[in-house]
Structure formats: structure tokens, C-alpha cells
Write a protein that holds these residues in place. Structure first.
Motif, short mmCIF file in Angstrom:
data_model
loop_
_atom_site.label_atom_id
_atom_site.label_comp_id
_atom_site.label_asym_id
_atom_site.label_seq_id
_atom_site.Cartn_x
_atom_site.Cartn_y
_atom_site.Cartn_z
N LEU A 68 0.84 -1.19 0.00
CA LEU A 68 0.00 0.00 0.00
C LEU A 68 0.88 1.24 0.00
CD1 LEU A 68 -2.64 -1.01 2.73
CD2 LEU A 68 -2.86 -1.22 0.24
N ILE A 69 0.44 2.26 -0.74
CA ILE A 69 1.19 3.51 -0.85
C ILE A 69 0.25 4.65 -0.48
CG2 ILE A 69 2.50 5.01 -2.40
CD1 ILE A 69 2.85 2.38 -4.16
N TYR A 70 0.56 5.32 0.63
CA TYR A 70 -0.27 6.39 1.17
C TYR A 70 0.33 7.74 0.80
CZ TYR A 70 -1.85 2.70 4.48
OH TYR A 70 -2.32 1.54 5.08
N LEU A 71 -0.41 8.58 0.11
CA LEU A 71 0.03 9.94 -0.20
C LEU A 71 -0.83 10.94 0.56
CD1 LEU A 71 1.48 8.40 -2.51
CD2 LEU A 71 0.92 10.32 -4.02
N ALA A 72 -0.22 11.65 1.51
CA ALA A 72 -0.93 12.67 2.29
C ALA A 72 -2.21 12.10 2.89
CB ALA A 72 -1.24 13.89 1.43
N ALA A 73 -2.09 10.97 3.56
CA ALA A 73 -3.26 10.30 4.13
C ALA A 73 -3.55 10.83 5.53
CB ALA A 73 -3.02 8.79 4.19
N ASN A 128 -2.95 -3.60 11.84
CA ASN A 128 -3.29 -5.03 11.75
C ASN A 128 -2.85 -5.66 10.43
OD1 ASN A 128 -4.57 -5.01 14.29
ND2 ASN A 128 -6.50 -4.31 13.40
N LEU A 129 -2.29 -4.87 9.53
CA LEU A 129 -1.87 -5.40 8.23
C LEU A 129 -0.44 -5.91 8.29
CD1 LEU A 129 -3.30 -2.57 5.93
CD2 LEU A 129 -4.36 -4.77 6.47
N ASP A 130 -0.16 -6.98 7.54
CA ASP A 130 1.20 -7.54 7.51
C ASP A 130 1.80 -7.44 6.11
OD1 ASP A 130 -0.36 -9.37 6.21
OD2 ASP A 130 0.28 -11.11 7.40
N ILE A 131 1.45 -6.36 5.39
CA ILE A 131 2.00 -6.13 4.05
C ILE A 131 2.82 -4.83 4.08
CG2 ILE A 131 0.20 -7.36 2.78
CD1 ILE A 131 -1.19 -4.71 2.31
N PRO A 132 3.75 -4.66 3.14
CA PRO A 132 4.56 -3.43 3.11
C PRO A 132 3.68 -2.18 2.90
CG PRO A 132 5.55 -5.14 1.76
CD PRO A 132 4.20 -5.63 2.12
N GLN A 133 4.02 -1.12 3.64
CA GLN A 133 3.27 0.12 3.53
C GLN A 133 4.24 1.30 3.42
OE1 GLN A 133 -0.48 0.21 6.08
NE2 GLN A 133 0.67 -1.36 7.17
N LEU A 134 3.96 2.19 2.48
CA LEU A 134 4.80 3.37 2.24
C LEU A 134 3.96 4.62 2.47
CD1 LEU A 134 7.34 4.83 1.07
CD2 LEU A 134 6.29 4.55 -1.20
N PHE A 135 4.49 5.56 3.28
CA PHE A 135 3.80 6.81 3.58
C PHE A 135 4.62 7.99 3.08
CE2 PHE A 135 2.06 3.76 6.47
CZ PHE A 135 0.75 4.14 6.69
N LEU A 136 4.01 8.82 2.23
CA LEU A 136 4.67 10.00 1.68
C LEU A 136 3.88 11.24 2.06
CD1 LEU A 136 5.50 8.64 -1.90
CD2 LEU A 136 6.85 8.44 0.20
N GLN A 137 4.60 12.33 2.37
CA GLN A 137 3.94 13.53 2.87
C GLN A 137 4.67 14.79 2.42
OE1 GLN A 137 1.09 13.82 4.93
NE2 GLN A 137 1.33 16.02 4.53
N GLY A 138 3.93 15.75 1.87
CA GLY A 138 4.50 17.05 1.55
C GLY A 138 4.54 17.92 2.79
N TYR A 171 -1.15 22.02 3.91
CA TYR A 171 -1.94 22.57 5.01
C TYR A 171 -3.23 21.77 5.24
CZ TYR A 171 -5.20 24.62 1.61
OH TYR A 171 -6.13 24.80 0.61
N GLN A 172 -3.53 20.82 4.38
CA GLN A 172 -4.78 20.06 4.49
C GLN A 172 -4.60 18.79 5.31
OE1 GLN A 172 -4.86 21.23 0.10
NE2 GLN A 172 -6.64 19.92 0.43
N VAL A 173 -3.57 18.05 5.00
CA VAL A 173 -3.17 16.88 5.80
C VAL A 173 -1.72 17.16 6.18
CG1 VAL A 173 -2.87 14.39 5.87
CG2 VAL A 173 -4.73 15.38 4.51
N SER A 174 -1.48 17.41 7.45
CA SER A 174 -0.20 18.02 7.82
C SER A 174 0.82 17.00 8.33
CB SER A 174 -0.45 19.07 8.91
OG SER A 174 -0.79 18.45 10.14
N MET A 175 1.97 17.55 8.71
CA MET A 175 3.02 16.71 9.27
C MET A 175 2.60 16.09 10.60
SD MET A 175 5.54 16.54 7.18
CE MET A 175 6.92 16.00 8.18
N GLU A 176 1.58 16.65 11.24
CA GLU A 176 1.04 16.03 12.46
C GLU A 176 0.45 14.66 12.15
OE1 GLU A 176 -2.26 16.86 16.00
OE2 GLU A 176 -1.62 18.49 14.69
#
Length: 421
Positions: free
Chosen positions: A271-276, A344-354, A358-363
Motif C-alpha cells: 500500500l502507498i499512502y500519499l498525504a493520508a 493489523n496489516l502484515d504487508i509493506p506500507q509506504l507513507f509519503l507527505q508534503g 496545510y490540508q493533511v499536515s506533518m502532524e
């Protein structure tokens, strides 16, 4: 409404309201005159000149047309209204009016029912655009699904195979397959960048984009309807091909938030999460509204009132409509804990963040990182919510600058996938 995205671009609104308006009718309807008045005249006068269905009138309210007109001003000056295209679809006469603006071209799509009443007004893809010369890939228009036929684009490298495939999911609202925002098309950028690196992808128009009326009338509409069913259908479509070596899912914004739900239904390789978003939706939305008040001279009190109602969901009836959706949808979203589900997932996950988002922040990014120590994380100085260059203080105006998804983002996605092959 879809048009909220020009005032509060990329907010996590479901935006079914403007979805609730897509119809048009009668051969005597002057779509060009209607469009010209909406974009350059007194939009409120249209209520007296034309008949609207009761559903559309309820969705627009007294000031809805004027609000649409004001928000479309963010696309720049109107240069020309081009030749109108007329089609028939599901009992409606549909007028597509290509409009050229300085920042973004689009089709105003007006649907008219069999009684000659305007039943819908949405913004569609600009129909007169020329295809890019991308010699390293093949783009194929495809359709899949059962109850709802979903249209999309399959992008594959021209040479080689089998390929890893990535299903691309856009954020909230009735997004097209490219997730068009102003002059930018982030999902198209990602698809082209992946193909250049030997990775195929499938992106598709959201159900709320293709079937706005049906979605808007369904008071029991949930995340299952908005995302899960059609993502599973896309997965099944790809699985039947003979050029597939692996399947990944990439989700942007709300499309990233729901990835753990999708992974519970189908077997994917990562799974690849962009600004989630990682936080509660109401808290996130409230933060966005408060921030926008500091960068725009706009009265956002109507959104604050709606947020206050979201905090009292138990007091609403099933057919109460707020922020583009009914009570059932908000209960589904607000009772969903994406962080716990991802743990609960046991698959590779990638998280990317700008880092300028200001909408989905570094927090949010920090919450994911704290709770998922085995996942891969990368943030980017100088990048916005759609991973283009920009500054946080520009607010929504940053999306009116034409830009591409940063190459480093695509390279990191490619590396993540290649390292798993």
C-alpha cells in the motif's frame, strides 16, 4: 459540491451536493447562454429564467448558483465558450460546454430531464484538449464493474512485461481519474512517471463523478460505495490480465485513509499512502477551516456551522444532509480508525507527505510514523498536498499554478515497488 474544491481545495468533503446536480433537457435549451450567464453574468437570475428539478433546487439552495460562479473565478478569466456538444444518457439530454480559462479549461456539463428541467450542473474534463506525446507508454480506455460501469485509463509501458500494477485512488469529492485540480492532474503525472519506470497503473473516475445523481439520492451511501466496491472491481479487472507480476494500491488523501479497508478485502502486495489523514475527520476539517480563514478573506461560517452539526450526529435524522453527505456516511467515516486498521496489516506500507501541505499536515504523518514502526516513511520539504512545489501560506491559490508531481516522489514510489519484486 464539487465546486467547493475551488474554495477549499482538496478538503475531505464527500462533495455529493454538486454531484446531486447533473442533468439537462430539451432541444430548445440554450446551454451556451446559460453558461455565459453563470460565468460572467448575474448567476442568481438563472433561477427565474430556467426551470430546475426540485432535487437540484434543494441541493443548490438560494445562493448555490452564485457560489458556483464565484468559486469558478479561481480558474482565471473566461477566454471563450466553445461549441456545445449534446448527447443522450439515461433519459437525460446532456450538454457539454467547453470553457477555456486562463488557468484551467473545463467542460460545464448540464443535464436536462425529460420534462425540460435542469437536473444537474457539474464540471467535467475539457473535451477539446490534445493528447500528450508520451512515446514510452500505452494508454487504453477501459471499463469495469457490474452495477455501476466505471471508466478508467490503463497505462502500461510500451516495452517489456509482465509489470507490477498500481491502482490509483483519488481523494474526496467527485474526482475524475486524473484527480484534476486547477490546471494540475496529479494522478496522471504519477501514472506517466510509473510507466516511464516500467510500472503499469489503472486510474478511474470515481462513482460520485460518473453517477452523481444516484449517489446523491442514496441516503445510505458509505465508504463502501464511494471507494471499496469499485477498487475491488478494478483489482479483479487487473487480476485477469496476463501481464501482471504484482498489484499495489496507491491512495491520495481520503483515498489513502481508506487503504486499510481495501486491504481487508483483497490480497495486494503493498500500500502507498500519499498525504493520508491519520486524525479524526472533524478535527482535521476544523483545522483546515481555521487555517483558510487566515489566508483568505472569505466568510467560512457556513462550514463552521456544518462542522458543529457533525459533532452532534446522534441528533440528526437519516435524511439530514450536511457537507455533501447524509448521516450514514458520516457515521461510517467517523467510526473508522484508519491507524488501528493499518496496524493489523502484515504487508509493506509506504507513507509519503508534503511538508507544505496545510490540508493533511506533518502532524498526521507523525501519528502514522509513531504507530507503524515497520512501515516506510518519507516527507518532502517544499511540496504541497498534491506533491507539487508550493508554499503553505499560499492556501488554495497554490493549486492554480500549473505544476507536475515532483520527480523525487515518483522515484520513491518506484524504488518501494522495485525493492519488493
Amino acid at each position: 459540491m464539487k465546486y467547493f474544491r475551488f474554495l477549499l481545495i482538496g478538503l475531505l468533503f464527500l462533495s455529493l451536493t454538486a454531484c446531486a446536480s447533473e442533468e439537462t433537457s430539451s432541444s430548445s435549451f440554450d446551454a451556451k447562454a446559460f453558461t455565459e450567464t453563470l460565468l460572467q453574468g448575474d448567476a442568481s437570475s438563472l433561477y427565474d429564467k430556467y426551470e430546475f428539478t426540485e432535487e437540484l433546487k434543494d441541493a443548490l439552495g438560494d445562493s448555490g448558483l452564485q457560489l458556483i460562479s464565484v468559486q469558478l473565478e479561481a480558474l482565471g478569466d473566461l477566454e471563450v465558450i466553445e461549441e456545445v456538444k449534446v448527447t443522450e444518457a439515461q433519459g437525460y439530454t446532456v450538454y457539454s460546454v467547453p470553457c477555456r480559462h486562463t488557468y484551467q479549461n473545463f467542460d460545464l456539463v448540464i443535464s436536462i430531464d425529460q420534462d425540460g428541467k435542469i437536473a444537474g450542473i457539474v464540471m467535467g474534463n475539457y473535451s477539446n484538449s490534445e493528447a500528450s506525446d508520451l512515446t514510452f507508454l500505452n494508454n487504453e480506455e477501459i471499463s469495469f464493474g457490474d452495477e455501476y460501469l466505471i471508466n478508467g485509463t490503463l497505462t502500461t509501458p510500451k516495452i517489456g512485461g509482465p509489470f507490477p500494477y498500481v491502482i490509483l485512488l483519488s481523494g474526496s469529492g467527485p474526482n475524475d481519474r486524473d484527480e484534476t485540480i486547477g490546471p494540475n492532474k496529479p494522478l496522471e503525472d504519477i501514472a506517466n512517471g510509473l510507466a516511464k519506470n516500467g510500472i503499469a497503473s489503472l486510474r478511474f473516475d470515481k462513482r460520485t463523478y460518473s453517477y452523481p445523481i444516484e449517489c446523491a439520492k442514496d441516503i445510505y451511501f458509505t465508504l463502501e460505495d464511494e471507494y471499496i466496491e469499485d477498487t475491488i472491481a478494478a483489482y479483479n479487472f487487473i487480476s485477469e490480465r496476463d501481464d501482471v507480476s504484482a498489484i499495489y494500491i496507491l491512495g491520495h488523501s481520503l483515498g489513502g485513509q481508506i487503504l486499510p479497508l481495501v486491504a481487508q478485502e483483497i490480497e495486494v502486495d503493498g500500500l502507498i499512502y500519499l498525504a493520508a489523514p491519520a486524525r479524526d475527520f472533524v478535527d482535521l476539517l476544523e483545522e483546515q477551516i481555521n487555517y483558510l480563514e487566515t489566508v483568505k478573506e472569505s466568510d467560512l461560517s457556513q462550514y463552521k456551522n456544518e462542522i458543529a452539526r457533525l459533532k452532534e450526529l446522534d441528533n440528526l435524522s437519516e435524511d439530514d444532509f450536511l457537507l455533501g453527505a447524509y448521516k450514514t456516511y458520516w457515521l461510517d467515516l467517523l467510526n473508522y480508525n484508519q491507524v488501528e486498521e493499518a496496524k493489523n496489516l502484515d504487508i509493506p506500507q509506504l507513507f509519503l507527505q508534503g511538508e507544505e501541505d496545510y490540508q493533511v499536515s506533518m502532524e498526521d504523518f507523525a501519528i502514522w510514523k509513531e504507530n507503524l514502526p515497520n512501515a516506510t516513511f518519507k516527507s518532502y520539504p517544499g511540496l504541497t498536498h498534491i506533491f507539487t512545489e508550493g508554499k503553505r501560506e499560499m492556501g488554495p491559490n497554490v493549486y492554480m499554478n500549473k505544476a507536475k508531481v515532483d520527480d523525487e516522489v515518483i522515484e520513491d514510489i518506484v524504488d518501494f515497488i522495485n525493492n519488493l519484486q
